[in-house]
Design a protein around this motif. Structure first.
Motif, PDB file in Angstrom:
ATOM      1  N   LEU A 105       0.837  -1.183   0.000  1.00 21.99           N
ATOM      2  CA  LEU A 105       0.000   0.000   0.000  1.00 21.99           C
ATOM      3  C   LEU A 105       0.877   1.239   0.000  1.00 21.99           C
ATOM      4  CD1 LEU A 105      -2.759  -1.097   2.508  1.00 21.99           C
ATOM      5  CD2 LEU A 105      -2.843  -1.156   0.031  1.00 21.99           C
ATOM      6  N   SER A 106       0.340   2.300  -0.508  1.00 22.27           N
ATOM      7  CA  SER A 106       1.096   3.533  -0.675  1.00 22.27           C
ATOM      8  C   SER A 106       0.239   4.724  -0.272  1.00 22.27           C
ATOM      9  CB  SER A 106       1.512   3.647  -2.148  1.00 22.27           C
ATOM     10  OG  SER A 106       2.340   4.756  -2.355  1.00 22.27           O
ATOM     11  N   ASN A 107       0.801   5.910  -0.428  1.00 21.97           N
ATOM     12  CA  ASN A 107       0.030   7.132  -0.168  1.00 21.97           C
ATOM     13  C   ASN A 107      -0.543   7.700  -1.468  1.00 21.97           C
ATOM     14  OD1 ASN A 107       2.544   7.910  -1.134  1.00 21.97           O
ATOM     15  ND2 ASN A 107       2.587   9.793   0.043  1.00 21.97           N
ATOM     16  N   VAL A 108      -0.390   6.954  -2.558  1.00 24.46           N
ATOM     17  CA  VAL A 108      -0.968   7.309  -3.861  1.00 24.46           C
ATOM     18  C   VAL A 108      -1.753   6.101  -4.383  1.00 24.46           C
ATOM     19  CG1 VAL A 108       0.782   9.031  -4.452  1.00 24.46           C
ATOM     20  CG2 VAL A 108       1.133   6.652  -5.091  1.00 24.46           C
ATOM     21  N   GLU A 109      -2.569   6.317  -5.406  1.00 23.27           N
ATOM     22  CA  GLU A 109      -3.462   5.268  -5.905  1.00 23.27           C
ATOM     23  C   GLU A 109      -2.770   4.199  -6.751  1.00 23.27           C
ATOM     24  OE1 GLU A 109      -6.289   7.999  -7.677  1.00 23.27           O
ATOM     25  OE2 GLU A 109      -7.749   7.404  -6.147  1.00 23.27           O
ATOM     26  N   GLY A 110      -1.552   4.462  -7.163  1.00 27.10           N
ATOM     27  CA  GLY A 110      -0.826   3.500  -7.989  1.00 27.10           C
ATOM     28  C   GLY A 110       0.256   4.214  -8.763  1.00 27.10           C
ATOM     29  N   LEU A 111       0.724   3.580  -9.828  1.00 31.07           N
ATOM     30  CA  LEU A 111       1.695   4.214 -10.715  1.00 31.07           C
ATOM     31  C   LEU A 111       0.956   5.172 -11.640  1.00 31.07           C
ATOM     32  CD1 LEU A 111       3.833   1.137 -11.807  1.00 31.07           C
ATOM     33  CD2 LEU A 111       4.392   2.857 -10.096  1.00 31.07           C
ATOM     34  N   TYR A 112       1.582   6.272 -11.951  1.00 31.50           N
ATOM     35  CA  TYR A 112       0.957   7.276 -12.821  1.00 31.50           C
ATOM     36  C   TYR A 112       1.681   7.391 -14.141  1.00 31.50           C
ATOM     37  CZ  TYR A 112      -2.094   8.984  -9.133  1.00 31.50           C
ATOM     38  OH  TYR A 112      -3.070   9.086  -8.179  1.00 31.50           O
ATOM     39  N   ASN A 113       0.897   7.535 -15.199  1.00 32.30           N
ATOM     40  CA  ASN A 113       1.396   7.846 -16.527  1.00 32.30           C
ATOM     41  C   ASN A 113       0.865   9.240 -16.838  1.00 32.30           C
ATOM     42  OD1 ASN A 113       2.318   7.898 -19.109  1.00 32.30           O
ATOM     43  ND2 ASN A 113       0.961   6.307 -19.883  1.00 32.30           N
ATOM     44  N   GLY A 114       1.580  10.242 -16.403  1.00 34.81           N
ATOM     45  CA  GLY A 114       1.067  11.607 -16.492  1.00 34.81           C
ATOM     46  C   GLY A 114       0.049  11.819 -15.391  1.00 34.81           C
ATOM     47  N   SER A 115      -1.189  12.108 -15.772  1.00 36.04           N
ATOM     48  CA  SER A 115      -2.222  12.371 -14.767  1.00 36.04           C
ATOM     49  C   SER A 115      -3.134  11.171 -14.521  1.00 36.04           C
ATOM     50  CB  SER A 115      -3.073  13.574 -15.199  1.00 36.04           C
ATOM     51  OG  SER A 115      -3.724  13.276 -16.421  1.00 36.04           O
ATOM     52  N   GLU A 116      -2.905  10.053 -15.217  1.00 37.60           N
ATOM     53  CA  GLU A 116      -3.761   8.881 -15.077  1.00 37.60           C
ATOM     54  C   GLU A 116      -3.013   7.736 -14.400  1.00 37.60           C
ATOM     55  OE1 GLU A 116      -5.686   7.632 -18.640  1.00 37.60           O
ATOM     56  OE2 GLU A 116      -6.160   9.668 -19.251  1.00 37.60           O
ATOM     57  N   VAL A 117      -3.764   6.961 -13.612  1.00 38.19           N
ATOM     58  CA  VAL A 117      -3.187   5.788 -12.964  1.00 38.19           C
ATOM     59  C   VAL A 117      -3.045   4.668 -13.986  1.00 38.19           C
ATOM     60  CG1 VAL A 117      -3.571   4.001 -11.219  1.00 38.19           C
ATOM     61  CG2 VAL A 117      -4.072   6.373 -10.687  1.00 38.19           C
ATOM     62  N   VAL A 118      -1.893   4.042 -14.006  1.00 38.33           N
ATOM     63  CA  VAL A 118      -1.641   2.880 -14.851  1.00 38.33           C
ATOM     64  C   VAL A 118      -2.415   1.718 -14.234  1.00 38.33           C
ATOM     65  CG1 VAL A 118       0.133   1.292 -15.691  1.00 38.33           C
ATOM     66  CG2 VAL A 118       0.639   3.745 -15.472  1.00 38.33           C
ATOM     67  N   ARG A 119      -3.336   1.145 -14.974  1.00 36.07           N
ATOM     68  CA  ARG A 119      -4.187   0.091 -14.418  1.00 36.07           C
ATOM     69  C   ARG A 119      -3.464  -1.246 -14.313  1.00 36.07           C
ATOM     70  NH1 ARG A 119      -9.299   1.645 -12.543  1.00 36.07           N
ATOM     71  NH2 ARG A 119      -9.186  -0.536 -12.028  1.00 36.07           N
ATOM     72  N   ARG A 120      -2.626  -1.573 -15.303  1.00 31.94           N
ATOM     73  CA  ARG A 120      -1.952  -2.871 -15.303  1.00 31.94           C
ATOM     74  C   ARG A 120      -0.513  -2.732 -15.791  1.00 31.94           C
ATOM     75  NH1 ARG A 120      -7.088  -3.784 -16.449  1.00 31.94           N
ATOM     76  NH2 ARG A 120      -8.151  -5.353 -15.213  1.00 31.94           N
ATOM     77  N   VAL A 121       0.359  -3.477 -15.130  1.00 37.84           N
ATOM     78  CA  VAL A 121       1.731  -3.655 -15.599  1.00 37.84           C
ATOM     79  C   VAL A 121       1.807  -5.117 -16.028  1.00 37.84           C
ATOM     80  CG1 VAL A 121       4.169  -3.637 -14.981  1.00 37.84           C
ATOM     81  CG2 VAL A 121       2.640  -1.884 -14.054  1.00 37.84           C
ATOM     82  N   LEU A 122       2.065  -5.334 -17.299  1.00 44.83           N
ATOM     83  CA  LEU A 122       2.072  -6.687 -17.863  1.00 44.83           C
ATOM     84  C   LEU A 122       3.414  -7.369 -17.659  1.00 44.83           C
ATOM     85  CD1 LEU A 122       0.203  -5.864 -21.181  1.00 44.83           C
ATOM     86  CD2 LEU A 122      -0.747  -6.842 -19.075  1.00 44.83           C
ATOM     87  N   PRO A 123       3.440  -8.696 -17.704  1.00 46.42           N
ATOM     88  CA  PRO A 123       4.711  -9.415 -17.567  1.00 46.42           C
ATOM     89  C   PRO A 123       5.722  -8.924 -18.603  1.00 46.42           C
ATOM     90  CG  PRO A 123       2.874 -10.941 -17.469  1.00 46.42           C
ATOM     91  CD  PRO A 123       2.305  -9.609 -17.859  1.00 46.42           C
ATOM     92  N   GLY A 124       6.929  -8.678 -18.154  1.00 45.42           N
ATOM     93  CA  GLY A 124       7.991  -8.199 -19.036  1.00 45.42           C
ATOM     94  C   GLY A 124       8.022  -6.697 -19.231  1.00 45.42           C
ATOM     95  N   GLU A 125       6.975  -6.003 -18.801  1.00 51.59           N
ATOM     96  CA  GLU A 125       6.932  -4.541 -18.929  1.00 51.59           C
ATOM     97  C   GLU A 125       7.792  -3.913 -17.830  1.00 51.59           C
ATOM     98  OE1 GLU A 125       3.640  -0.930 -19.067  1.00 51.59           O
ATOM     99  OE2 GLU A 125       2.960  -2.995 -18.812  1.00 51.59           O
ATOM    100  N   ASP A 126       8.516  -2.874 -18.170  1.00 52.30           N
ATOM    101  CA  ASP A 126       9.366  -2.180 -17.209  1.00 52.30           C
ATOM    102  C   ASP A 126       8.605  -1.015 -16.570  1.00 52.30           C
ATOM    103  OD1 ASP A 126      11.357  -0.976 -15.732  1.00 52.30           O
ATOM    104  OD2 ASP A 126      12.563  -0.390 -17.466  1.00 52.30           O
ATOM    105  N   PRO A 127       8.213  -1.133 -15.296  1.00 52.53           N
ATOM    106  CA  PRO A 127       7.445  -0.069 -14.659  1.00 52.53           C
ATOM    107  C   PRO A 127       8.272   1.155 -14.273  1.00 52.53           C
ATOM    108  CG  PRO A 127       7.857  -1.803 -13.082  1.00 52.53           C
ATOM    109  CD  PRO A 127       8.390  -2.280 -14.403  1.00 52.53           C
ATOM    110  N   SER A 128       9.594   1.082 -14.426  1.00 49.95           N
ATOM    111  CA  SER A 128      10.431   2.218 -14.022  1.00 49.95           C
ATOM    112  C   SER A 128      10.126   3.472 -14.832  1.00 49.95           C
ATOM    113  CB  SER A 128      11.919   1.868 -14.113  1.00 49.95           C
ATOM    114  OG  SER A 128      12.307   1.657 -15.451  1.00 49.95           O
ATOM    115  N   LYS A 129       9.543   3.313 -16.018  1.00 46.86           N
ATOM    116  CA  LYS A 129       9.199   4.485 -16.836  1.00 46.86           C
ATOM    117  C   LYS A 129       8.107   5.327 -16.189  1.00 46.86           C
ATOM    118  CE  LYS A 129       6.226   1.570 -19.663  1.00 46.86           C
ATOM    119  NZ  LYS A 129       6.128   0.907 -20.951  1.00 46.86           N
ATOM    120  N   TYR A 130       7.411   4.768 -15.198  1.00 50.54           N
ATOM    121  CA  TYR A 130       6.353   5.496 -14.500  1.00 50.54           C
ATOM    122  C   TYR A 130       6.811   6.100 -13.170  1.00 50.54           C
ATOM    123  CZ  TYR A 130       3.573   2.620 -17.680  1.00 50.54           C
ATOM    124  OH  TYR A 130       3.064   1.997 -18.787  1.00 50.54           O
ATOM    125  N   ILE A 131       8.050   5.861 -12.797  1.00 51.33           N
ATOM    126  CA  ILE A 131       8.537   6.289 -11.483  1.00 51.33           C
ATOM    127  C   ILE A 131       9.359   7.565 -11.616  1.00 51.33           C
ATOM    128  CG2 ILE A 131       9.909   5.643  -9.468  1.00 51.33           C
ATOM    129  CD1 ILE A 131       9.372   2.716 -10.262  1.00 51.33           C
TER     130      ILE A 131
END
Length: 86
Positions: A1-27
Motif C-alpha cells: 500500500l502507498s500514499n498514492v493510488e498506484g503508478l501514474y502515466n502523467g495524470s492517469e493511474v496505470v491500471r496494469r503492468v504486464l509481464p515483461g513490462e518495465d514499470p520504471s518508466k512510470y517512477i
C-alpha cells in the motif's frame, strides 16, 4: 500500500503492468514528503512476485476498505495491478 493510488502515466493511474513490462518508466526520481518506502522498491517487489506467478497491486492505503474494494469490485477501484506471468 502507498500514499498514492498506484503508478501514474502523467495524470492517469496505470491500471496494469504486464509481464515483461518495465514499470520504471512510470517512477519519478523525486519522492514525496510523505513517502517512506519508495515506489521503486514497491515496483521491484511487485515485479519479482509477478514473475513468480503472484499478483501484486499498488494502491492507496488511505482509502477505506481498499483491499476489499480491489477484491470485490476491481473495475470500479483505482489501483495498479502487476499481472502474474504464470
Amino acid at each position: 500500500l502507498s500514499n498514492v493510488e498506484g503508478l501514474y502515466n502523467g495524470s492517469e493511474v496505470v491500471r496494469r503492468v504486464l509481464p515483461g513490462e518495465d514499470p520504471s518508466k512510470y517512477i519519478l526520481a523525486s519522492k514525496s514528503t510523505a513517502g517512506r518506502g519508495g515506489m521503486g522498491s514497491k515496483c521491484a517487489t511487485a515485479v519479482s512476485g509477478a514473475a513468480s506467478g503472484i499478483r501484486g497491486v499498488i494502491a492507496c492505503g488511505r482509502t477505506d476498505d481498499i483491499l476489499l474494494k480491489i477484491l470485490g469490485s476491481p473495475d470500479e477501484t483505482v489501483f495498479t495491478e502487476f499481472v502474474p506471468s504464470l
